[in-house]
Design a protein around this motif. Structure first.
Motif, PDB file in Angstrom:
ATOM      1  N   GLY A   1      59.247  41.655  60.323  1.00 51.03           N
ATOM      2  CA  GLY A   1      60.550  42.170  59.923  1.00 51.03           C
ATOM      3  C   GLY A   1      60.663  43.677  60.063  1.00 51.03           C
ATOM      4  N   ILE A   2      61.858  44.144  60.335  1.00 53.79           N
ATOM      5  CA  ILE A   2      62.072  45.582  60.526  1.00 53.79           C
ATOM      6  C   ILE A   2      61.874  46.352  59.219  1.00 53.79           C
ATOM      7  CG2 ILE A   2      64.594  45.382  60.230  1.00 53.79           C
ATOM      8  CD1 ILE A   2      64.842  47.641  62.327  1.00 53.79           C
ATOM      9  N   ASP A   3      62.385  45.826  58.123  1.00 54.22           N
ATOM     10  CA  ASP A   3      62.327  46.565  56.861  1.00 54.22           C
ATOM     11  C   ASP A   3      60.935  46.630  56.242  1.00 54.22           C
ATOM     12  OD1 ASP A   3      64.983  47.423  56.803  1.00 54.22           O
ATOM     13  OD2 ASP A   3      65.659  45.513  55.999  1.00 54.22           O
ATOM     14  N   PRO A   4      60.212  45.502  56.099  1.00 51.00           N
ATOM     15  CA  PRO A   4      58.878  45.625  55.501  1.00 51.00           C
ATOM     16  C   PRO A   4      57.950  46.506  56.324  1.00 51.00           C
ATOM     17  CG  PRO A   4      59.226  43.408  56.349  1.00 51.00           C
ATOM     18  CD  PRO A   4      60.556  44.091  56.351  1.00 51.00           C
ATOM     19  N   ASN A   5      58.068  46.441  57.639  1.00 48.75           N
ATOM     20  CA  ASN A   5      57.230  47.301  58.484  1.00 48.75           C
ATOM     21  C   ASN A   5      57.637  48.765  58.375  1.00 48.75           C
ATOM     22  OD1 ASN A   5      55.130  45.812  60.158  1.00 48.75           O
ATOM     23  ND2 ASN A   5      56.908  44.492  60.414  1.00 48.75           N
ATOM     24  N   TYR A   6      58.931  49.023  58.322  1.00 46.25           N
ATOM     25  CA  TYR A   6      59.388  50.412  58.204  1.00 46.25           C
ATOM     26  C   TYR A   6      58.923  51.042  56.890  1.00 46.25           C
ATOM     27  CZ  TYR A   6      62.292  54.460  57.382  1.00 46.25           C
ATOM     28  OH  TYR A   6      62.709  55.727  57.074  1.00 46.25           O
ATOM     29  N   PHE A   7      59.119  50.337  55.796  1.00 44.74           N
ATOM     30  CA  PHE A   7      58.769  50.927  54.509  1.00 44.74           C
ATOM     31  C   PHE A   7      57.255  51.007  54.308  1.00 44.74           C
ATOM     32  CE2 PHE A   7      63.226  50.035  53.570  1.00 44.74           C
ATOM     33  CZ  PHE A   7      63.575  51.259  53.053  1.00 44.74           C
ATOM     34  N   TYR A   8      56.520  50.042  54.861  1.00 44.03           N
ATOM     35  CA  TYR A   8      55.065  50.158  54.786  1.00 44.03           C
ATOM     36  C   TYR A   8      54.596  51.354  55.614  1.00 44.03           C
ATOM     37  CZ  TYR A   8      50.146  48.778  54.555  1.00 44.03           C
ATOM     38  OH  TYR A   8      48.789  48.762  54.330  1.00 44.03           O
ATOM     39  N   ALA A   9      55.231  51.564  56.761  1.00 46.09           N
ATOM     40  CA  ALA A   9      54.895  52.727  57.585  1.00 46.09           C
ATOM     41  C   ALA A   9      55.193  54.030  56.850  1.00 46.09           C
ATOM     42  CB  ALA A   9      55.673  52.672  58.900  1.00 46.09           C
ATOM     43  N   ASP A  10      56.311  54.084  56.164  1.00 45.86           N
ATOM     44  CA  ASP A  10      56.640  55.304  55.431  1.00 45.86           C
ATOM     45  C   ASP A  10      55.624  55.552  54.326  1.00 45.86           C
ATOM     46  OD1 ASP A  10      58.554  57.532  54.826  1.00 45.86           O
ATOM     47  OD2 ASP A  10      58.660  56.465  52.925  1.00 45.86           O
ATOM     48  N   TYR A  11      55.232  54.482  53.643  1.00 48.79           N
ATOM     49  CA  TYR A  11      54.192  54.612  52.622  1.00 48.79           C
ATOM     50  C   TYR A  11      52.897  55.139  53.245  1.00 48.79           C
ATOM     51  CZ  TYR A  11      50.379  53.190  49.566  1.00 48.79           C
ATOM     52  OH  TYR A  11      49.235  53.186  48.808  1.00 48.79           O
TER      53      TYR A  11
ATOM     54  N   GLY B   1      51.367  51.952  64.014  1.00 50.11           N
ATOM     55  CA  GLY B   1      51.392  50.528  64.333  1.00 50.11           C
ATOM     56  C   GLY B   1      52.513  49.792  63.626  1.00 50.11           C
ATOM     57  N   ALA B   2      52.727  50.106  62.354  1.00 49.38           N
ATOM     58  CA  ALA B   2      53.806  49.457  61.594  1.00 49.38           C
ATOM     59  C   ALA B   2      55.175  49.835  62.144  1.00 49.38           C
ATOM     60  CB  ALA B   2      53.696  49.825  60.122  1.00 49.38           C
ATOM     61  N   LEU B   3      55.341  51.081  62.537  1.00 51.43           N
ATOM     62  CA  LEU B   3      56.618  51.515  63.098  1.00 51.43           C
ATOM     63  C   LEU B   3      56.889  50.858  64.438  1.00 51.43           C
ATOM     64  CD1 LEU B   3      56.438  55.262  62.107  1.00 51.43           C
ATOM     65  CD2 LEU B   3      58.190  53.636  61.347  1.00 51.43           C
ATOM     66  N   GLN B   4      55.865  50.675  65.239  1.00 55.04           N
ATOM     67  CA  GLN B   4      56.044  49.990  66.515  1.00 55.04           C
ATOM     68  C   GLN B   4      56.494  48.552  66.291  1.00 55.04           C
ATOM     69  OE1 GLN B   4      52.147  50.760  68.143  1.00 55.04           O
ATOM     70  NE2 GLN B   4      52.812  52.594  69.244  1.00 55.04           N
ATOM     71  N   LYS B   5      55.966  47.903  65.261  1.00 54.74           N
ATOM     72  CA  LYS B   5      56.400  46.551  64.927  1.00 54.74           C
ATOM     73  C   LYS B   5      57.836  46.551  64.424  1.00 54.74           C
ATOM     74  CE  LYS B   5      53.843  43.379  63.297  1.00 54.74           C
ATOM     75  NZ  LYS B   5      52.970  42.507  62.453  1.00 54.74           N
ATOM     76  N   ALA B   6      58.185  47.551  63.619  1.00 58.20           N
ATOM     77  CA  ALA B   6      59.560  47.649  63.122  1.00 58.20           C
ATOM     78  C   ALA B   6      60.541  47.794  64.277  1.00 58.20           C
ATOM     79  CB  ALA B   6      59.696  48.828  62.167  1.00 58.20           C
ATOM     80  N   LEU B   7      60.207  48.634  65.236  1.00 57.63           N
ATOM     81  CA  LEU B   7      61.100  48.865  66.367  1.00 57.63           C
ATOM     82  C   LEU B   7      61.192  47.649  67.288  1.00 57.63           C
ATOM     83  CD1 LEU B   7      60.090  52.544  67.119  1.00 57.63           C
ATOM     84  CD2 LEU B   7      62.349  51.760  66.385  1.00 57.63           C
TER      85      LEU B   7
END
Length: 216
Positions: A157-167, A179-185
């Motif tokens: 999912g875009i949101d869980p990956n984005y927020f985990y990346a921000d964390y 890696g998490a941001l690439q999955k979000a995108l």
């Protein structure tokens, strides 16, 4: 925000059947909340957002009056309160954040799977952005636990990956954040959530550029 800043939180658009299925009218109200949230957050001038989100909270409360056990509506009440707090800024926003936390915890108690685990995403993002004791309830360990629970339910999912990346980038774990941001995108588009997806992708791309800079 002045003392702290709450990032924009967006729930996911699809989920397994919840324990308390929304009525047809509730589904319509949910879509209206999601659509208006995206309009306020991504199209309205910044100075107008706090008041607009406040009105949207009232709309969410009205929807919940008819279906008080609907986890989807509880999640979105929490999301709207959180973004209203971000628009308000300063320590005065803490009361809104605490209300958001309560709504998200109620949703989790009813159905943790609702909206593909969005309550975990939203609550986790609050835990790493809100100050810790004695000012607020912030807790980085709890944040990571909740965000990982969200990813276990919706790994792409875009949101869980984005927020985990921000964390992760706040913890200076830049390679993991990339890696998490690439999955979000790479996340698939969500039907009916086009404006929210466009805005989130822009945020993910901007964060990825920051992370890439740290890795050079």
């Amino acid at each position: 925000m002045n003392a702290f800043r709450i990032l924009i939180i967006a729930a996911l658009g699809c989920a397994a059947l919840p324990a308390f299925a929304l009525s047809e009218g509730g589904q319509t109200q949910l879509h209206q909340l999601q659509t208006r949230w995206a309009e306020i957050n991504y199209q309205l001038p910044e100075k107008q957002r706090e008041e607009a989100f406040g009105k949207l909270v009232t709309q969410a409360d009205a929807a919940l009056a008819g279906e008080p056990k609907a986890p989807e509506l509880l999640i979105w009440r929490g999301i709207i309160l959180s973004t209203q707090a971000g628009a308000k800024g300063g320590l005065g926003a803490l009361s809104l954040v605490k209300q958001a936390k309560s709504s998200l915890e109620q949703a989790l108690a009813i159905d943790p799977q609702a909206l593909a685990g969005s309550a975990y995403t939203s609550l986790g993002s609050l835990y790493y952005q809100v100050p810790g004791w004695p000012i607020g309830f912030g807790d980085d360990d709890e944040a990571e636990k909740l965000l990982k629970q969200a990813l276990a339910i919706n790994p792409d999912g875009i949101d869980p990956n984005y927020f985990y990346a921000d964390y992760l980038q706040r913890k200076k774990r830049y390679a993991e954040a990339r890696g998490a941001l690439q999955k979000a995108l790479a996340a698939k588009d969500r039907p009916g959530r086009e404006l929210a997806d466009k805005g989130r992708r822009a945020e993910a791309q901007a964060l990825l550029q920051q992370v890439e800079g740290k890795l050079k």
